[in-house]
Scaffold this motif. Structure first.
Motif, mmCIF file in Angstrom:
data_model
loop_
_atom_site.group_PDB
_atom_site.id
_atom_site.type_symbol
_atom_site.label_atom_id
_atom_site.label_comp_id
_atom_site.label_asym_id
_atom_site.label_seq_id
_atom_site.Cartn_x
_atom_site.Cartn_y
_atom_site.Cartn_z
ATOM 1 N N ARG A 4 9.811 -17.204 98.104
ATOM 2 C CA ARG A 4 8.992 -16.475 97.129
ATOM 3 C C ARG A 4 7.804 -15.868 97.747
ATOM 4 O O ARG A 4 7.054 -16.614 98.210
ATOM 5 C CB ARG A 4 8.582 -17.505 96.016
ATOM 6 C CG ARG A 4 9.611 -18.364 95.434
ATOM 7 C CD ARG A 4 8.992 -19.706 94.832
ATOM 8 N NE ARG A 4 8.252 -19.028 93.256
ATOM 9 C CZ ARG A 4 8.547 -18.548 92.445
ATOM 10 N NH1 ARG A 4 10.069 -18.675 92.233
ATOM 11 N NH2 ARG A 4 7.817 -18.097 91.342
ATOM 12 N N VAL A 33 18.075 -11.459 93.689
ATOM 13 C CA VAL A 33 16.732 -11.152 94.064
ATOM 14 C C VAL A 33 15.996 -10.430 92.725
ATOM 15 O O VAL A 33 16.739 -10.033 92.105
ATOM 16 C CB VAL A 33 16.926 -9.981 95.222
ATOM 17 C CG1 VAL A 33 17.279 -10.615 96.442
ATOM 18 C CG2 VAL A 33 17.990 -8.907 94.737
ATOM 19 N N THR A 34 14.515 -10.589 93.029
ATOM 20 C CA THR A 34 13.664 -9.644 91.890
ATOM 21 C C THR A 34 12.764 -9.206 92.779
ATOM 22 O O THR A 34 12.228 -9.645 93.954
ATOM 23 C CB THR A 34 13.228 -10.562 90.958
ATOM 24 O OG1 THR A 34 12.622 -11.574 91.368
ATOM 25 C CG2 THR A 34 14.312 -11.118 90.123
ATOM 26 N N ASN A 35 12.299 -8.075 92.495
ATOM 27 C CA ASN A 35 11.033 -7.289 93.004
ATOM 28 C C ASN A 35 10.244 -6.715 91.920
ATOM 29 O O ASN A 35 10.621 -6.053 91.184
ATOM 30 C CB ASN A 35 11.548 -6.369 94.137
ATOM 31 C CG ASN A 35 10.562 -5.325 94.711
ATOM 32 O OD1 ASN A 35 9.472 -5.143 93.927
ATOM 33 N ND2 ASN A 35 10.700 -4.972 95.772
ATOM 34 N N ILE A 36 8.965 -7.043 91.993
ATOM 35 C CA ILE A 36 8.188 -6.380 90.781
ATOM 36 C C ILE A 36 6.559 -6.356 91.252
ATOM 37 O O ILE A 36 5.936 -6.836 92.180
ATOM 38 C CB ILE A 36 7.969 -7.392 89.472
ATOM 39 C CG1 ILE A 36 7.180 -6.667 88.382
ATOM 40 C CG2 ILE A 36 7.432 -8.654 89.890
ATOM 41 C CD1 ILE A 36 7.195 -7.345 87.137
ATOM 42 N N PRO A 58 20.005 -18.398 89.936
ATOM 43 C CA PRO A 58 19.239 -17.275 89.102
ATOM 44 C C PRO A 58 17.883 -17.508 89.083
ATOM 45 O O PRO A 58 17.406 -18.635 89.003
ATOM 46 C CB PRO A 58 20.139 -17.889 87.625
ATOM 47 C CG PRO A 58 21.347 -18.764 88.169
ATOM 48 C CD PRO A 58 20.881 -19.172 89.333
ATOM 49 N N ILE A 59 17.167 -16.372 89.114
ATOM 50 C CA ILE A 59 15.899 -16.294 89.122
ATOM 51 C C ILE A 59 15.433 -16.241 87.796
ATOM 52 O O ILE A 59 15.540 -15.579 86.878
ATOM 53 C CB ILE A 59 15.316 -15.041 89.945
ATOM 54 C CG1 ILE A 59 15.938 -15.177 91.412
ATOM 55 C CG2 ILE A 59 13.987 -14.909 89.985
ATOM 56 C CD1 ILE A 59 15.760 -13.972 92.240
ATOM 57 N N GLY A 60 14.123 -17.176 87.290
ATOM 58 C CA GLY A 60 13.512 -16.922 86.184
ATOM 59 C C GLY A 60 12.468 -16.019 86.187
ATOM 60 O O GLY A 60 12.701 -14.639 86.413
ATOM 61 N N SER A 61 11.313 -16.306 86.178
ATOM 62 C CA SER A 61 10.000 -15.438 86.234
ATOM 63 C C SER A 61 10.024 -14.595 87.594
ATOM 64 O O SER A 61 10.189 -15.316 88.600
ATOM 65 C CB SER A 61 8.830 -16.209 86.110
ATOM 66 O OG SER A 61 7.750 -15.243 86.223
ATOM 67 N N PRO A 62 9.981 -13.436 87.505
ATOM 68 C CA PRO A 62 10.039 -12.667 88.751
ATOM 69 C C PRO A 62 8.711 -12.555 89.554
ATOM 70 O O PRO A 62 8.334 -11.894 90.568
ATOM 71 C CB PRO A 62 10.420 -11.002 88.499
ATOM 72 C CG PRO A 62 9.922 -10.983 87.138
ATOM 73 C CD PRO A 62 10.107 -12.423 86.368
ATOM 74 N N LEU A 63 7.686 -13.033 88.609
ATOM 75 C CA LEU A 63 6.335 -12.967 89.225
ATOM 76 C C LEU A 63 6.082 -14.371 90.324
ATOM 77 O O LEU A 63 6.404 -15.269 89.871
ATOM 78 C CB LEU A 63 5.372 -13.172 88.203
ATOM 79 C CG LEU A 63 5.427 -12.127 87.029
ATOM 80 C CD1 LEU A 63 4.365 -12.505 85.931
ATOM 81 C CD2 LEU A 63 5.010 -10.679 87.691
ATOM 82 N N LEU A 65 3.412 -16.324 91.934
ATOM 83 C CA LEU A 65 2.116 -17.008 91.690
ATOM 84 C C LEU A 65 1.480 -17.599 92.731
ATOM 85 O O LEU A 65 0.606 -17.694 92.918
ATOM 86 C CB LEU A 65 2.090 -17.550 90.243
ATOM 87 C CG LEU A 65 2.366 -16.801 89.199
ATOM 88 C CD1 LEU A 65 2.548 -17.477 87.533
ATOM 89 C CD2 LEU A 65 1.668 -15.541 88.620
ATOM 90 N N MET B 177 12.370 -4.486 89.676
ATOM 91 C CA MET B 177 13.691 -4.270 90.429
ATOM 92 C C MET B 177 14.539 -5.430 90.293
ATOM 93 O O MET B 177 14.079 -6.513 91.048
ATOM 94 C CB MET B 177 13.331 -3.680 91.794
ATOM 95 C CG MET B 177 13.296 -2.158 91.886
ATOM 96 S SD MET B 177 13.407 -1.451 93.673
ATOM 97 C CE MET B 177 11.430 -2.082 94.215
ATOM 98 N N GLU B 178 15.849 -5.098 90.062
ATOM 99 C CA GLU B 178 16.771 -6.018 90.398
ATOM 100 C C GLU B 178 18.183 -5.554 90.600
ATOM 101 O O GLU B 178 18.281 -4.054 90.502
ATOM 102 C CB GLU B 178 17.208 -7.109 89.236
ATOM 103 C CG GLU B 178 16.067 -8.077 89.074
ATOM 104 C CD GLU B 178 16.546 -8.929 87.722
ATOM 105 O OE1 GLU B 178 16.474 -10.359 87.874
ATOM 106 O OE2 GLU B 178 16.611 -8.368 86.436
ATOM 107 N N ARG B 260 12.322 -15.444 80.695
ATOM 108 C CA ARG B 260 12.558 -15.800 82.105
ATOM 109 C C ARG B 260 11.698 -16.904 82.826
ATOM 110 O O ARG B 260 11.885 -17.696 83.404
ATOM 111 C CB ARG B 260 12.439 -14.552 83.223
ATOM 112 C CG ARG B 260 13.604 -13.492 82.770
ATOM 113 C CD ARG B 260 13.338 -12.351 83.500
ATOM 114 N NE ARG B 260 13.589 -12.665 84.887
ATOM 115 C CZ ARG B 260 14.711 -12.106 85.797
ATOM 116 N NH1 ARG B 260 15.382 -11.136 85.335
ATOM 117 N NH2 ARG B 260 14.827 -12.212 86.968
ATOM 118 N N ASN B 264 12.037 -21.041 84.032
ATOM 119 C CA ASN B 264 11.243 -21.902 85.080
ATOM 120 C C ASN B 264 10.996 -23.194 84.483
ATOM 121 O O ASN B 264 10.935 -24.222 85.049
ATOM 122 C CB ASN B 264 10.249 -21.088 85.779
ATOM 123 C CG ASN B 264 10.770 -19.807 86.577
ATOM 124 O OD1 ASN B 264 11.888 -19.448 86.337
ATOM 125 N ND2 ASN B 264 10.051 -19.770 87.363
#
Lengths: 177, 353, 248
Positions: A4, A33-36, A58-63, A65, B177-178, B260, B264
């Motif tokens: 992360r 992957v995620t990118n934000i 699998p990715i939950g929140s892309p943020l 923190l 982006m994904e 999402r 988590n």
């Protein structure tokens, strides 16, 4: 490994590009992957940051923190995000531009004068990629080998001449001790 | 199968619309969806399509109405304040039984509000927004890949049921982006648009696209007919995704970006021994009521997570007829709830089990 | 015996709802005659407004769309972009075109949108019972200017042809009136020219038609025609305001 990551700096330092390199690397290595990016008025010339997650699951929140990996390319970024890093996080600091040390003792800090190295090597716009090389070396978040394919994807064919300098930058970062 | 590509939500939406056969896009700049307009401005001329920047959101939605009337797949996009302006046109599109796709990349409100992600247009999207008895099909993707698949569905559903479809996203999904794969053309068999005002060519009687029925009994009949169609949509098109619901005592429910974050939280709660699950509506209208009724069988309580002051929570309560307590965890104004906040609220609820 | 006068084919065989003495009927007929003469009715989409002409979709034999108030030029834009080879026209009144739909009108014109606008100026909102329109004359009494339109309070009328003639995208703008046979014939010529310009792809064309509204003006049709001549024509001079001619 999963990671992360938070990348932060001034607009124009190539923060988003560096984030893209990691994101593509994760994707090409078959991971989720995620990118934000953070968006808003900051987009226009001010500070800039982006969250990248690379995970087998699998990715939950892309943020991001509480980053496991923090890249700080200017002082305001280090000031803002150092305290958010997860315990045990690896923090990468462009020591050409940031005079101070990382203050926390529950994290691992790496200092690399990326802007200076880039300038010395005649690739002044690629300090970001030098740091990417260093991050790969110290975290193993992706392999160096995959970066050839990544650069093919990220650098448009019309700018193919930029691939070589980018590779050089990755090497400089990877070899920097 | 096509290659995986890394794309931003806003751009994926544009590319998917083009792949779905949309050749007419009418836009107006507003953060945080401007990239979609810019993408269409770049792409449409290259494929013989039309991108037109309208003088206002009102004009844009009415251009969509005109293009849809002429039989084309047409689309417009905006963010919250702009969608308010489109409300008039959306009502006319619904009242004229026209297919159209409207994208709302929500931002904080009310008024000019802010530009950060929000889900506070849920009421506007699912309960009206414009005047009169009508519904939109409202699709709420939670990943870039799902933005692509739901954009295909949006155009198909619009054509199939001759009604406007809204893709309800938020700034987080638009900017994220994904990796995605763009599928080939959809397989659905769709009815021919015999109703379109695309000129008679001397081959048929004239068509009229209209929402005016001055005699109340006629208007009532038309509305009854439209609602019969809506009933079919409710029966056939409600969609959801369940995660760890089988034995869930605490059902967390959220759509889009907050789903999402909630995922988590569910994982973290499971690690702490709390039987949490996630129910994510994919269609907000029709609302997947049966999924909630089924979840209520094991659930002791529900927790809705929204980036609003609490809007979807009303549909959750209605879906289960208030058979279980429904709690709320939300942030508003562009603030995004953290998994930690959701966990804390969930643990507080679970302590009472 | 030969037929010397009949309903144009483009005009539907239905009873119109317009008031006795209203010139909408003439305007409809002229548009229909032009569609017939150009042989384009089969290839035309018309857009009706909100206002007295709201039911225009029942009166023309081409495909018709009923737009929201003021939005006809935007709707027509959407149609024309999908069907660039079709003839697309709007038929709008003064409230629709020059108040609530000002932006749509001005921007369709400035884009050079290749459509034709038939604009009925009768200085009031007829459908809702005679309220002030953007074209109501100074001093004119309407139900919302019961003491006469006071420019100090509510400003001056909009001269639409003059306004639109300043825009590069406007190919043709002419103001005509339906107060006598000669002017009716001129009106038809203008309408025909406007459609011909569209067929030639020249851009935005508009014909402003000064019309009477005997019911809401509280006059007999004859008095209304006289009022149009004495009050409207001096304020809204007839003539061509923009004509790019052979240019494109």
């Amino acid at each position: 490994m999963a990671g992360r990551m938070l990348l932060a700096g001034f607009g124009g330092q190539g923060i988003l590009f560096a984030g893209k390199l990691f994101t593509y690397a994760g994707m090409l290595e078959g991971k989720n992957v995620t990118n934000i990016p953070e968006y808003g008025p900051e987009m226009r010339g001010g500070t800039c940051n982006c969250s990248v997650i690379i995970d087998e699951e699998p990715i939950g929140s892309p943020l991001v923190l509480e980053p496991d990996i923090l890249i700080a390319m200017n002082l305001p970024s280090l000031d803002r995000f150092e305290k958010t890093a997860a315990p045990g996080a690896k923090i990468f600091v462009d020591s050409t531009l940031i005079g101070r040390k990382v203050l926390r003792d529950d994290v691992e800090a790496f200092y690399i004068p990326a802007t200076g190295l880039a300038s010395d090597a005649g690739i002044p716009k690629l300090a970001n990629v030098i740091i990417v090389g260093k991050v790969i070396r110290e975290t193993g978040i992706c392999s160096m080998e995959i970066m050839d394919k990544v650069l093919e994807k990220v650098v448009p064919p019309t700018r193919a001449h930029l691939i070589a300098p980018n590779k050089k930058a990755l090497e400089i970062g990877y070899e920097f001790a | 199968m096509a290659d995986k590509v890394l794309v931003k939500g806003n751009e994926a939406l544009g590319e998917a619309a083009i792949a779905a056969g949309c050749r007419f896009f009418f836009g107006y700049p507003i953060t945080p969806q401007t990239e979609l307009s810019e993408y269409m401005a770049k792409r449409m001329p290259k494929i013989g399509g039309t991108f037109l920047q309208a003088e206002s959101e009102i004009a844009a939605i009415n251009m969509v109405l005109g293009a849809a009337s002429a039989g084309a797949r047409a689309m417009t996009s905006s963010s919250s304040p702009g969608i308010s302006l489109k409300g008039e046109g959306i009502s006319y599109i619904a009242g004229s039984d026209l297919p159209a796709v409207i994208v709302n990349i929500q931002r904080g409100g009310p008024g000019l509000g802010g530009i950060q992600p929000s889900q506070s247009d849920y009421f506007q999207a699912t309960k009206g927004g414009g005047h009169g008895d009508y519904h939109l099909i409202v699709l709420a993707p939670n990943s870039v890949q799902e933005i692509v698949s739901l954009t295909f569905d949006a155009f198909d559903l619009a054509d199939l049921y001759r009604m406007p479809v809204m893709i309800l996203g938020d700034g987080m999904l638009g900017q994220m982006m994904e990796p995605v794969v763009f599928p080939e053309h959809s397989e659905r068999v769709l009815p021919e648009k015999t109703w379109a005002t695309n000129t008679t060519k001397g081959l048929r009687k004239k068509n009229i696209i209209n929402s005016l029925y001055i005699k109340p009994d006629v208007l009532e009949k038309i509305n009854f007919e439209r609602y019969a169609r809506y009933a079919e949509v409710e029966k056939k098109e409600a969609r959801f995704e369940g995660y760890l619901l089988e034995d869930a005592e605490l059902v967390i429910t959220a759509y889009g970006a907050t789903s999402r974050i909630s995922r988590n939280a569910v994982n973290a709660l499971r690690e702490k021994g709390i039987k949490a699950g996630l129910l994510r509506p994919i269609t907000l209208w029709p609302f997947p009521k049966e999924a909630y009724q089924a979840a209520a069988k094991t659930a002791k309580a529900f927790l809705t997570v929204e980036m609003s002051m609490g809007q979807m929570i009303e549909d959750v309560r209605l879906a289960i007829d208030c058979a279980r307590p429904v709690h709320f965890c939300g942030r508003t104004g562009g603030m995004i709830p953290t998994p930690g906040e959701i966990e804390a609220k969930a643990e507080e609820i679970a302590r009472a089990f | 015996m030969s037929i010397v006068f009949e309903r144009p084919k483009a005009l539907s065989d239905v009873l119109m709802h317009y008031c006795p003495g209203c010139t909408h009927g003439i305007a409809h007929r002229l548009v229909a005659e032009v569609l017939d003469e150009l042989g384009v009715c089969d290839n035309t989409v018309g857009v009706a407004p909100v206002g007295c002409a709201v039911f225009a979709y029942n009166y023309f034999e081409c495909d018709m769309i009923e737009a929201a108030h003021g939005r006809a030029p935007a709707v027509a834009t959407g149609v024309k972009r999908v069907l660039p080879n079709a003839v697309v026209f709007t038929y709008q009144g003064d409230g629709d075109l020059a108040a609530i739909g000002t932006a749509e009108t001005v921007h369709a014109a400035t884009r050079g949108e290749n459509i034709t606008v038939i604009f009925i100026n009768n200085t009031n909102y007829g459908m809702t019972g005679g309220q002030m329109a953007p074209t109501t004359l100074p001093g004119q009494v309407t139900t919302t200017t019961p003491y006469g339109r006071d420019p100090k309070l509510i400003g001056y009328p909009i001269r639409v042809c003059e306004l639109l003639s300043t825009l590069t995208g406007t190919a043709y703008a002419e103001r005509v009136a339906l107060n006598n046979v000669k002017n009716v014939r001129n009106a038809k010529k203008a309408i025909k020219k406007a459609f011909e310009y569209q067929l030639a792809g020249k851009g935005f064309s508009i014909v402003e038609i000064l019309s009477t509204c005997p019911t809401n003006w509280g006059m007999s049709p004859v008095e209304a025609t006289k009022w149009l001549e004495e009050n409207m024509i001096p304020y809204y001079p007839l003539g061509v305001y923009k004509d790019i001619g052979g240019d494109k």
